[in-house]
Each structure stands twice: as C-alpha cells, then as structure tokens.
Enzyme design. Structure first.
Site, PDB file in Angstrom:
ATOM      1  N   GLY A  17       0.813  -1.205   0.000  1.00 27.19           N
ATOM      2  CA  GLY A  17       0.000   0.000   0.000  1.00 27.19           C
ATOM      3  C   GLY A  17       0.843   1.251   0.000  1.00 27.19           C
ATOM      4  O   GLY A  17       2.064   1.214   0.184  1.00 27.19           O
ATOM      5  N   SER A  20       0.376   8.657   3.111  1.00 26.23           N
ATOM      6  CA  SER A  20       1.064   9.943   3.224  1.00 26.23           C
ATOM      7  C   SER A  20       2.492   9.768   3.728  1.00 26.23           C
ATOM      8  O   SER A  20       3.343  10.620   3.519  1.00 26.23           O
ATOM      9  CB  SER A  20       0.286  10.864   4.164  1.00 26.23           C
ATOM     10  OG  SER A  20       0.153  10.264   5.431  1.00 26.23           O
ATOM     11  N   PHE A  21       2.781   8.625   4.377  1.00 28.44           N
ATOM     12  CA  PHE A  21       4.125   8.370   4.903  1.00 28.44           C
ATOM     13  C   PHE A  21       5.076   7.890   3.822  1.00 28.44           C
ATOM     14  O   PHE A  21       6.291   8.034   3.931  1.00 28.44           O
ATOM     15  CB  PHE A  21       4.065   7.306   6.013  1.00 28.44           C
ATOM     16  CG  PHE A  21       3.497   5.990   5.550  1.00 28.44           C
ATOM     17  CD1 PHE A  21       4.287   5.043   4.939  1.00 28.44           C
ATOM     18  CD2 PHE A  21       2.150   5.715   5.727  1.00 28.44           C
ATOM     19  CE1 PHE A  21       3.762   3.840   4.500  1.00 28.44           C
ATOM     20  CE2 PHE A  21       1.615   4.520   5.293  1.00 28.44           C
ATOM     21  CZ  PHE A  21       2.411   3.581   4.685  1.00 28.44           C
ATOM     22  N   GLY A  22       4.550   7.268   2.764  1.00 31.13           N
ATOM     23  CA  GLY A  22       5.402   6.641   1.768  1.00 31.13           C
ATOM     24  C   GLY A  22       4.793   5.339   1.295  1.00 31.13           C
ATOM     25  O   GLY A  22       3.629   5.309   0.884  1.00 31.13           O
ATOM     26  N   LYS A  23       5.534   4.224   1.393  1.00 34.34           N
ATOM     27  CA  LYS A  23       5.039   2.927   0.929  1.00 34.34           C
ATOM     28  C   LYS A  23       5.230   1.841   1.976  1.00 34.34           C
ATOM     29  O   LYS A  23       6.083   1.936   2.855  1.00 34.34           O
ATOM     30  CB  LYS A  23       5.784   2.504  -0.347  1.00 34.34           C
ATOM     31  CG  LYS A  23       5.347   3.241  -1.603  1.00 34.34           C
ATOM     32  CD  LYS A  23       6.036   2.630  -2.824  1.00 34.34           C
ATOM     33  CE  LYS A  23       5.557   3.288  -4.106  1.00 34.34           C
ATOM     34  NZ  LYS A  23       6.205   2.695  -5.297  1.00 34.34           N
ATOM     35  N   ALA A  24       4.402   0.795   1.837  1.00 34.63           N
ATOM     36  CA  ALA A  24       4.540  -0.401   2.674  1.00 34.63           C
ATOM     37  C   ALA A  24       4.814  -1.586   1.747  1.00 34.63           C
ATOM     38  O   ALA A  24       4.102  -1.777   0.755  1.00 34.63           O
ATOM     39  CB  ALA A  24       3.277  -0.638   3.476  1.00 34.63           C
ATOM     40  N   ASP A 135      -2.508   7.942  16.154  1.00 30.81           N
ATOM     41  CA  ASP A 135      -2.930   7.697  14.770  1.00 30.81           C
ATOM     42  C   ASP A 135      -3.774   6.430  14.661  1.00 30.81           C
ATOM     43  O   ASP A 135      -3.592   5.623  13.751  1.00 30.81           O
ATOM     44  CB  ASP A 135      -1.704   7.604  13.859  1.00 30.81           C
ATOM     45  CG  ASP A 135      -2.060   7.745  12.375  1.00 30.81           C
ATOM     46  OD1 ASP A 135      -3.091   8.392  12.078  1.00 30.81           O
ATOM     47  OD2 ASP A 135      -1.331   7.212  11.536  1.00 30.81           O
TER      48      ASP A 135
END
Length: 402
Positions: A17, A20-24, A135
């Site tokens: 996925g 907003s943080f980047g990718k997993a 969060d």
C-alpha cells in the site's frame, strides 16, 4: 542505524500500500523465510537532527511487546535516505478492508466486542508505557487468519510525532481526530480513547460516525458529537460503550482502564488475557506465493513518494494556533507558486470544498484540476498543502480567529 547489509536481509515481494508516509512492502526475511512488512518513509527534506529524532522515536517500539501489537523488528536508513521500519506481517489484512468487504452485512455483537477488547488491551499497553498512539484508525488495525487483532503502524505515528508533521494527520484520514485536537488543545491519552470509539462505531455500523463532504463540515460534526443511532439489534450496553468513548468533553471521557472494567467487556478481557500470542507468518514451502517477483527496496521512484517527501516540509505545530499555522502554510505555498497559480489553486479548493476527507488522491477532483496547470508531482503536493490551508482557515473562523 544499520549499514547496507541490513537492507540485503530482506527480499521485496510486492507493494502492500501507499500512504502519506510513503510505501509499505511485503518482504521475506531471507535468513528464516519469515514474512515481514517494511514501512518506508521519505526523509530527503528532513534535517539530520530530525532524522536522528525519527530513528530514536522508532526505538520505542521495542518496549511494545504485546500479543495484540504488531511486533517490531528494527529500523534503519537506506542509501537514498529512506527510513525503514520493519515489523511482523499480519496475514489477514487490515480492519478497513475487512469492514469494506462486509457489503453492509452487520457483525455479531460478540465479534464486535471481542475485536474491540483486543484493540483496547493493545492501546492500554501503549498507555502503560507512558506513550500516546496518536494515529488510531481502521487502516492501522491488522488481523491474522487465526482471528487475532493487532495494533500496527505504531512506528509511523511515532515518527510523524517526532517530525511534528501535523499536516499528514489532518489531511490524511481526519475521521478519527478528537474534538480537543480540532480545538488546538493538548493531545492526551483520552484522545486515543476517542479514536477507539470511532473504530467501535465503525465495527457496529460499518460507516464513520462523523462524515461530511469537506474537512470544515467534518470538524463541525465532530465538535457537536452527534451521530446516528446504531441498529436496534445491538444491546443498550454496546450503545452506552460507544457513547462513553465519544464523549466530546475529554474531562468526562473515561480512561481505557475505566472502559476495560465495564461489565460488558469483562468476559472478553478474561478470554484474551488467557490466550497465547500467535506465531509469525512464514513463507510457504516452495515459494513466496506473494504474486510478485523479488526486488530491491531502493528500486521504486514515483510521484506519490516524492510528494510525500515534499509535504514533510510543512512544519506546523499542534498548539500553534489555527491562524498562525494557516499564515505559515500560506507563506510556504506562496514561495512555491506564482501569484496566478496560488489564486487559481486556492479558488479551486474553496469551490470544491477541498475534496472529501481521506479521498484517494487518484480520484480527488482537486488534484485532477491542479494537473491542468502543473505537473503531477507538484499537483499532489500543492493539493495536500492547499486543502490543509483552507481547513485551518475554516477552523480559525469557527473559533473566532484563535
């Protein structure tokens, strides 16, 4: 921080996925064939001190050893300056997808209470370590195939706190934000209780308790604390539990210990406290079965990742005041845009209401409009910033410009 050999321990299988943080990424830990997840964050816009702070804050995960918290493995920085947080893989997906697949078929109360209790026990463990999550949302609650509920993405929350990235929280998924955050009051342990209450309502109704077509209208609904009644098939006690968690006045909102002491949850607390934790997920014999070829975590390079890095430059402080934060953000936008671009972008966001909160950026009409006069990467970045600017202006107006 680890050297390059750390990255070599993991074989990339596929992208799980983007956020907003980047990718997993789903990866295989090659030395033991264990499946793990690597959350990768862009840090190119962060100072050395901010990078060091983010890594230090990530280390708090080592204290979070609990059967209902996704296990942390390590944190390291890649050669390209991407912060990587490695954790266990939950093979049942996340709660957001689980609820989406229900297709309006309501859950049994027993299952709702069992899942909620596991979440509450996990967050209580976090609070017992004198830490706030900040969060909590259905995308950060993970499931295993044996039915265990696990709190995840804790490291991302800690890193965002370390970098004071208020922007990502407000624009990313604002449905779970408590009234005190909207009112610029300090975040407390009871703010996490509010977010758990929102998740509990979603488990019960399969929809958000507070929903709107704009960030402004959503904030108004959250501050009023009014939501639709749950289905009549559920007990009064479940309705009371939701009401307690979603008490607008945080001084009157119960603590997690108060919640877990309620008679409605006692049998589920006893059951979950007695059960053993699940085992880590291994790669099946004969191959990964992940549906994607292996690769390097340094290979990917896309607009979303760069836009996420650019948004990390937005330095807004909780407690800084909505007007002050709006002024700071407006200045940053005017440094990046011509006067004509700023006016055009601002008018689009005002006319479209900023897009629906949490909307996928690929379908966001604001981003689509911006792409008519700027490139894709810049459109993503400016859309996030401009939506937040309008949101902060509206909140400032709600509170008389405070």
């Amino acid at each position: 921080m680890a050297d390059d050999q750390t990255l070599d321990k993991y074989k990339k299988l596929k992208v799980l996925g983007k956020g907003s943080f980047g990718k997993a990424y789903l990866v295989e830990k090659t030395e033991c064939s264990q499946l793990c997840v690597i959350k990768q964050m862009e840090t190119t816009q962060m100072s050395k001190q901010e990078k060091d702070d983010a890594i230090r804050e990530s280390q708090v995960l080592k204290r979070m050893c609990h059967p209902n918290i996704v296990k942390f493995h390590e944190v390291f920085m890649t050669k390209r300056g991407r912060l990587c947080i490695v954790m266990d893989f939950a093979d049942g997906g996340d709660l957001y997808q689980f609820l989406k697949k229900r297709n309006h078929e309501l859950l049994q109360e027993d299952k709702i209470l069992n899942m909620f209790t596991q979440m509450a026990l996990a967050v209580k463990h976090v609070h017992d370590n004198k830490v706030l999550h900040r969060d909590l949302k259905t995308q950060n609650i993970f499931l295993t195939k044996d039915g265990t509920v696990k709190l995840g993405d804790f490291g991302i929350a800690r890193v965002l706190e370390a970098t004071k990235d208020f922007a990502k929280t407000m624009v990313g998924t604002p449905y779970y934000i408590s009234p005190e955050i909207i009112e610029e009051r300090p975040y407390s342990f009871k703010s996490d209780v509010w977010s758990l209450g929102v998740i509990l309502y979603e488990l019960t109704a399969l929809k958000h308790p507070f929903d709107a077509q704009s960030l402004h209208d959503l904030a108004v609904k959250i501050l009023k604390g009014k939501y639709a009644d749950i289905d009549s098939r559920y007990t009064k006690e479940l309705g009371d539990l939701i009401r307690k968690c979603l008490t607008v006045d945080d001084a009157k909102r119960p603590t997690l210990q108060d919640i877990l002491n309620l008679p409605i949850l006692k049998p589920y607390v006893d059951k979950n406290m007695a059960e053993a934790p699940s085992s880590p997920v291994k790669v099946p014999a004969g191959g990964s079965g992940a549906g994607a070829a292996g690769g390097s975590l340094e290979d990917d390079d896309d607009d979303a990742g760069r836009a996420a890095a650019a948004v990390s430059k937005i330095k807004l402080e909780q407690g800084g005041g909505h007007k002050n934060n709006a002024d700071a953000l407006r200045k940053q936008l005017k440094e990046r845009l011509t006067d004509d671009e700023f006016k055009k972008a601002y008018d689009i966001v005002k006319s479209l209401g900023g897009g629906k909160p949490g909307e996928d950026e690929g379908n966001n009409p604001v981003v689509a409009k911006f792409k008519e006069f700027m490139d894709g990467e810049k459109a993503l970045e400016v859309a996030r910033m401009m939506q937040l600017l309008v949101f902060l202006e509206d909140l400032g107006a709600l509170r008389g410009g405070k």
